[in-house]
Write an enzyme that holds these catalytic residues in place. Structure first.
Site, PDB file in Angstrom:
ATOM      1  N   CYS A   1       0.839  -1.196   0.000  1.00  0.00           N
ATOM      2  CA  CYS A   1       0.000   0.000   0.000  1.00  0.00           C
ATOM      3  C   CYS A   1       0.885   1.262   0.000  1.00  0.00           C
ATOM      4  O   CYS A   1       1.653   1.458  -0.932  1.00  0.00           O
ATOM      5  CB  CYS A   1      -0.991  -0.026   1.149  1.00  0.00           C
ATOM      6  SG  CYS A   1      -2.354   1.173   0.917  1.00  0.00           S
TER       7      CYS A   1
ATOM      8  N   HIS B   1      -3.801  -4.674  -0.489  1.00  0.00           N
ATOM      9  CA  HIS B   1      -3.405  -5.299   0.779  1.00  0.00           C
ATOM     10  C   HIS B   1      -3.509  -6.821   0.661  1.00  0.00           C
ATOM     11  O   HIS B   1      -4.601  -7.379   0.804  1.00  0.00           O
ATOM     12  CB  HIS B   1      -4.325  -4.828   1.912  1.00  0.00           C
ATOM     13  CG  HIS B   1      -4.117  -3.411   2.321  1.00  0.00           C
ATOM     14  ND1 HIS B   1      -3.163  -3.041   3.234  1.00  0.00           N
ATOM     15  CD2 HIS B   1      -4.748  -2.273   1.940  1.00  0.00           C
ATOM     16  CE1 HIS B   1      -3.202  -1.732   3.415  1.00  0.00           C
ATOM     17  NE2 HIS B   1      -4.158  -1.234   2.635  1.00  0.00           N
TER      18      HIS B   1
ATOM     19  N   GLU C   1      -2.591  -8.894   2.849  1.00  0.00           N
ATOM     20  CA  GLU C   1      -2.958  -9.396   4.178  1.00  0.00           C
ATOM     21  C   GLU C   1      -4.460  -9.276   4.448  1.00  0.00           C
ATOM     22  O   GLU C   1      -4.957  -9.862   5.409  1.00  0.00           O
ATOM     23  CB  GLU C   1      -2.155  -8.669   5.254  1.00  0.00           C
ATOM     24  CG  GLU C   1      -2.627  -7.276   5.618  1.00  0.00           C
ATOM     25  CD  GLU C   1      -2.208  -6.181   4.658  1.00  0.00           C
ATOM     26  OE1 GLU C   1      -2.435  -5.001   4.974  1.00  0.00           O
ATOM     27  OE2 GLU C   1      -1.650  -6.505   3.585  1.00  0.00           O
TER      28      GLU C   1
END
Length: 211
Positions: free
Chosen positions: A82, A191, A193
């Protein structure tokens, strides 16, 4: 062999989410701002959320720009996520303020020209066929984005003896850079994650490149 990965803590980023996601794919993860730990890790992850200028200030406060530069000069893997990707570029322009980035790639992070901002939610990407990060993922795979700014123009030009980085694109109002693979330096605007199984596959693919 278990890979040791440091998530750089410089006051910005989804540190615990990144830690959990990397642990899920088999990494031994440390979250720290310690210079030596960041230098010695098999792989370094640089997360980031919020404003470009604030992230650069935080990064410099822990000498993160030096850590990234020194690791790359030694061919040691770094993954930006990001705003952690955005600060790898030359400059960021937000609210009329221009901030110098790490300068690993030329280019400007600027506001997306889109009817709705931030760009928040799931989106597809267009990855090169040779991509390592996106290996094993279908072309219609979606990843989770949260941002209003991005790199709209890829400015690094090939020269003699120079291998072009692999650039992945996405679109929200305008095309923007969604990921870059450049030898030991890789990064995603989205992202991983927060991107479920697709993000886990991408992180596992990155971990395979970490020696």
């Amino acid at each position: 062999m278990v890979k040791n990965v440091t998530v750089l803590d410089y006051g910005s980023g989804n540190l615990r989410s990144a830690e959990r996601a990397l642990a899920r794919v088999g990494a031994n993860v440390t979250v720290t701002a310690d210079y030596e730990a960041a230098m010695e890790a098999d792989g370094l992850v640089v997360p980031g959320v919020g404003a470009f200028a604030a992230c650069m200030s935080g990064l410099k406060s822990v000498h993160g720009d030096r850590i990234v530069g020194r690791r790359l000069s030694a061919g040691r893997p770094v993954l930006g996520i990001c705003v952690g990707m955005q600060i790898l570029f030359g400059t960021g322009v937000e609210h009329g303020v221009t901030t110098e980035g790490c300068g690993e790639w030329p280019g400007t992070v600027e506001r997306l020209d889109a009817p709705v901002l931030p760009h928040m939610g799931w989106n597809t990407v267009k990855a090169p066929a040779e991509s390592v990060l996106f290996a094993g993922l279908d072309a219609d795979t979606r990843f989770y984005f949260v941002h209003s700014y991005g790199v709209r123009n890829w400015e690094l030009k090939a020269g003699p003896g120079f291998t072009d980085p692999l650039v992945t694109w996405a679109e929200h109002g305008v095309p923007f850079v969604a990921a870059v693979e450049n030898g030991p330096l890789m990064a995603t605007q989205f992202h991983p994650e927060k991107s479920g199984d697709a993000g886990a596959q991408l992180l596992a693919n990155w971990l395979e490149t970490v020696g």
